[in-house]
Write an enzyme that holds these catalytic residues in place. Structure first.
Site, PDB file in Angstrom:
ATOM      1  N   ASP A 218     -11.018  10.488  -5.212  1.00  0.00           N
ATOM      2  CA  ASP A 218     -11.292  10.947  -3.848  1.00  0.00           C
ATOM      3  C   ASP A 218     -11.477  12.457  -3.767  1.00  0.00           C
ATOM      4  O   ASP A 218     -11.926  12.967  -2.734  1.00  0.00           O
ATOM      5  CB  ASP A 218     -10.167  10.533  -2.904  1.00  0.00           C
ATOM      6  CG  ASP A 218     -10.224   9.058  -2.558  1.00  0.00           C
ATOM      7  OD1 ASP A 218     -11.338   8.497  -2.544  1.00  0.00           O
ATOM      8  OD2 ASP A 218      -9.167   8.467  -2.303  1.00  0.00           O
TER       9      ASP A 218
ATOM     10  N   GLN B 276      -7.384  -0.577  -5.340  1.00  0.00           N
ATOM     11  CA  GLN B 276      -7.479  -1.483  -4.200  1.00  0.00           C
ATOM     12  C   GLN B 276      -7.564  -2.938  -4.651  1.00  0.00           C
ATOM     13  O   GLN B 276      -6.931  -3.814  -4.054  1.00  0.00           O
ATOM     14  CB  GLN B 276      -8.682  -1.110  -3.332  1.00  0.00           C
ATOM     15  CG  GLN B 276      -8.549   0.241  -2.638  1.00  0.00           C
ATOM     16  CD  GLN B 276      -9.784   0.602  -1.839  1.00  0.00           C
ATOM     17  OE1 GLN B 276     -10.744  -0.159  -1.767  1.00  0.00           O
ATOM     18  NE2 GLN B 276      -9.773   1.780  -1.244  1.00  0.00           N
TER      19      GLN B 276
ATOM     20  N   LYS C 288      -2.223   8.856   2.755  1.00  0.00           N
ATOM     21  CA  LYS C 288      -2.864   7.699   3.380  1.00  0.00           C
ATOM     22  C   LYS C 288      -2.561   6.412   2.619  1.00  0.00           C
ATOM     23  O   LYS C 288      -2.240   5.378   3.223  1.00  0.00           O
ATOM     24  CB  LYS C 288      -4.372   7.910   3.488  1.00  0.00           C
ATOM     25  CG  LYS C 288      -5.071   6.789   4.247  1.00  0.00           C
ATOM     26  CD  LYS C 288      -6.456   7.166   4.707  1.00  0.00           C
ATOM     27  CE  LYS C 288      -7.438   7.304   3.576  1.00  0.00           C
ATOM     28  NZ  LYS C 288      -8.841   7.291   4.049  1.00  0.00           N
TER      29      LYS C 288
END
Length: 445
Positions: A320, A170, A22
């Site tokens: 994650d 991020q 992803k």
């Protein structure tokens, strides 16, 4: 809601491919849009999060389409070539897409409004907006810094130097993307190294990016306003998606699976390292490289697992994967301790709180900390039998469905539809390996 129930199965066997990574899929679409010419992407993750990024880049001026062979074609606009979107960019559930694109548009002279679903609209954005303001951008929205947010980009961006206060790929990536359309050199210091997918993708497309070790962290410099070259690339399989069949095979007697083409970026392999330390039988076969990323095929067989204390500094490389690690820990002998993972509090849900609640409801002994948890297993099957609240979190849903494969009683998640955001083929792929995941009684098929 689409409730799903997972029931006990005999064994997990087969050879599979999981969806594309992803993180890399988002970046491939963004960077292809910033290059001149046609970028062709194979293996793109076609989950909702990535499709929302594709739609957003089209709204910003790129031409993006999928052909009949499932290859994605991206005709880019070049650095500085984005145009103001006609409407708000709906990022759905994707924090990655929202934060990265806020960075990208912050150094363009137009306004962009970002919206998202209920989960994304509750997640913090100030960690991104604060450094982006230093380029000259303005952000308008709620006082607590959540979506919806309108970004008023600057027409005269200035390069910055920024020390990232939290370990977040991020945040780093948002700054790097803002630097693309900024003249001069932008410098970023991260005291705790995080995933370097953006750095690798920048190199792959020809951005002048230098990474230097410093004080246990990294300094990244980006030279702005490059001319990017369109490329062809194959997205490696997502290790975060592979984690679910991996743990399913480890906890299910008689299991033996191979997962092809998995990305093994050193910043993403924390779960596999941890599982091997717990006694997992995981082999890395046919090691190679795709689009600047290390890749291998994984062979995984059922294993007896033993509890460990997970090193706190490993958290960024597996942030994650903590929910699915919790499931492995529930089947291990002894108490597995996970600390240093406070970032889990601000993911799609408060993953520490929801995992503690769900594990407890399934009869598993768990202790909660501010920055993690401790899970005590006996090496035997847990009770199961719970209806677990997912709170719109795809990884929570998949993790508890894996638990149900070997618990005494079936495990049901309250909303399996959220899995579509990252792993749309999860149920069919797992059932193809021998799992038993079905719509709950009364739920739509």
């Amino acid at each position: 809601m689409n409730q799903l129930t997972s029931s006990a199965t005999d064994k997990i066997t087969g050879i599979i491919n999981v969806p594309g990574d992803k993180s890399i899929s988002h970046r491939a679409l963004i960077m292809g849009s910033m290059a001149i010419g046609e970028t062709i992407v194979s293996g793109l993750l076609e989950g909702e999060d990535v499709l929302n990024t594709a739609a957003a880049m089209k709204a910003l001026g790129a031409d993006i389409y999928r052909d009949e062979l499932a290859k994605w074609h991206v005709h880019g606009v070049g650095t500085g070539g984005l145009s103001e979107p006609a409407g708000a960019l709906d990022m759905g559930n994707s924090g990655t897409g929202a934060r990265l694109l806020m960075g990208l548009v912050s150094t363009y002279p137009f306004s962009t409004t970002f919206v998202g679903d209920a989960s994304l609209s509750s997640r913090p954005m100030k960690r991104v907006t604060v450094p982006l303001e230093k380029f000259g951008a303005e952000f308008h929205g709620s006082e607590d810094g959540t979506l919806p947010i309108t970004v008023k980009g600057t027409d005269a961006p200035l390069p910055i130097s920024y020390d990232v206060p939290v370990a977040s790929a991020q945040v780093k990536s948002a700054i790097m993307l803002a630097a693309l359309n900024t003249p001069g050199i932008t410098t970023i210091f991260e005291k705790t190294p995080t995933r370097d997918h953006t750095e690798r993708m920048f190199h792959f497309f020809g951005v002048d990016t230098i990474t230097t070790p410093k004080d246990g962290g990294r300094v990244i410099t980006v030279s702005g306003q490059p001319e990017l070259t369109a490329r062809e690339l194959i997205v490696p399989g997502d290790p975060s998606s592979a984690a679910f069949p991996v743990v399913a095979a480890l906890i299910t007697p008689g299991s033996d699976i191979t997962i092809n083409n998995i990305g093994l970026n050193p910043d993403r392999t924390g779960l596999f390292i941890t599982l091997k330390e717990m006694g997992a039988d995981i082999e890395f076969l046919n090691e190679r490289e795709e689009c600047g990323e290390p890749v291998a095929d994984l062979r995984v067989r059922h294993s007896s697992l033993n509890a460990i204390t997970v090193p706190e500094d490993r958290a960024p490389s597996m942030i994650d994967e903590y929910p699915i690690l919790c499931i492995a820990a529930a089947f291990a002998e002894g108490t597995t301790v996970m600390r240093g993972a406070e970032e889990l509090r601000v993911k799609e849900s408060d993953r520490i709180d929801i995992m503690v609640r769900g594990l407890g409801a399934c009869g598993i002994k768990v202790e909660e900390f501010a920055d993690g948890m401790a899970i005590t297993g006996s090496g035997e099957k847990p009770e199961g039998g719970a209806l677990v609240e997912t709170r719109l979190d795809h990884r929570i849903a998949m993790s508890f469905l894996i638990l149900g494969l070997q618990s005494h009683k079936p495990v049901t998640v309250d909303d399996g539809s959220v899995i579509e955001t990252s792993f749309p083929t999860f149920r069919s792929l797992m059932n193809g390996l021998g799992a038993n995941i079905q719509p709950a009684a009364g739920a739509p098929a």
